[in-house]
Design a protein around this motif. Structure first.
Motif, short mmCIF file in Angstrom:
data_model
loop_
_atom_site.label_atom_id
_atom_site.label_comp_id
_atom_site.label_asym_id
_atom_site.label_seq_id
_atom_site.Cartn_x
_atom_site.Cartn_y
_atom_site.Cartn_z
N ARG A 57 25.17 46.01 49.55
CA ARG A 57 25.81 46.43 50.81
C ARG A 57 26.39 47.85 50.69
O ARG A 57 26.35 48.63 51.63
N ILE A 60 23.83 50.58 51.61
CA ILE A 60 23.33 50.73 52.97
C ILE A 60 23.53 52.17 53.43
O ILE A 60 24.59 52.75 53.25
N GLY A 61 22.47 52.72 54.01
CA GLY A 61 22.50 54.09 54.50
C GLY A 61 21.87 55.09 53.55
O GLY A 61 21.53 56.20 53.94
N TYR A 137 19.38 36.93 56.98
CA TYR A 137 19.39 38.39 56.97
C TYR A 137 19.17 38.88 55.54
O TYR A 137 19.53 38.18 54.59
N ILE A 139 19.18 42.61 52.95
CA ILE A 139 19.38 44.04 52.74
C ILE A 139 18.15 44.50 51.96
O ILE A 139 17.76 43.86 50.98
N THR A 146 12.84 55.80 55.83
CA THR A 146 13.90 54.92 56.30
C THR A 146 15.07 54.94 55.32
O THR A 146 14.98 55.53 54.24
N ARG A 147 16.13 54.28 55.72
CA ARG A 147 17.31 54.14 54.88
C ARG A 147 17.55 52.66 54.62
O ARG A 147 17.07 51.81 55.37
N ILE A 148 18.29 52.38 53.59
CA ILE A 148 18.61 50.99 53.25
C ILE A 148 19.41 50.39 54.40
O ILE A 148 20.34 51.02 54.92
N LYS A 149 19.02 49.18 54.80
CA LYS A 149 19.71 48.53 55.92
C LYS A 149 19.64 47.02 55.79
O LYS A 149 18.88 46.48 54.98
N GLN A 150 20.45 46.37 56.61
CA GLN A 150 20.42 44.92 56.71
C GLN A 150 19.63 44.57 57.97
O GLN A 150 19.86 45.17 59.02
N VAL A 151 18.70 43.63 57.84
CA VAL A 151 17.88 43.21 58.97
C VAL A 151 17.76 41.70 59.01
O VAL A 151 17.91 41.03 57.99
#
Length: 168
Positions: A57, A60-61, A137, A139, A146-151
């Motif tokens: 976490r 992220i970003g 969900y 990460i 792209t950037r690291i994210k939660q989906v």
């Protein structure tokens, strides 16, 4: 003598039938040492998974970079390896090697926070970050640009799902 706050485990359960004439006594076994050890073991192991998710976490970003193993940029398996290394678990570098290395396989319906998910054969991986009812969900570091994210693992990812493992 019982210590203050101590609770005795019941040794029997009495069940009364609706007609109030029949009483049935059913023995109730107290928790065994194995039951207690299993719960303690799960809690201790799950803390490792929660730690790995907290590390992921924090990423992220950050940008995706092919072959990236952190801390400035990651690819998917580099993120998984980095997060779990910080949580005290050693994993191989690539997604397919990680999937083959971890022996505790998990069905999609049984995911817990910290499990690893694999897609496109074993070409992509992510870390389960949240389970909310039937919604799961992750990460992940998706691809270049792209950037690291939660989906949400939705129809698209579900259609390419290849398995899950629990490395803790």
């Amino acid at each position: 003598m019982l210590a203050a706050g101590a609770v005795l485990a019941p040794t029997a359960l009495t069940v009364q039938a609706a007609d109030a004439a029949t009483l049935t006594v059913i023995p109730v076994a107290p928790p065994t040492a194995a039951d207690t050890a299993a719960k303690t073991s799960w809690n201790a192991r799950h803390k490792v998974g929660l730690t790995a998710v907290a590390v992921a976490r924090e990423q992220i970003g950050k940008p995706y970079r092919y072959g990236g193993a952190g801390p400035a940029a990651f690819d998917c398996s580099g993120l998984v390896q980095y997060a779990y290394r910080k949580a005290g678990v050693s994993l191989p570098r690539t997604a397919d090697a990680q999937h083959g290395h971890v022996k505790r396989h998990v069905k999609f319906t049984d995911f817990a926070t910290g499990d690893l998910v694999y897609f496109y054969g074993d070409g992509h991986t992510g870390i389960v970050s949240k389970v909310d009812g039937g919604k799961v969900y992750m990460i992940h570091a998706a691809h270049t640009g792209t950037r690291i994210k939660q989906v949400l693992i939705n129809g698209y990812y579900r259609g390419h799902f290849n398995g899950g493992v629990r490395p803790y």
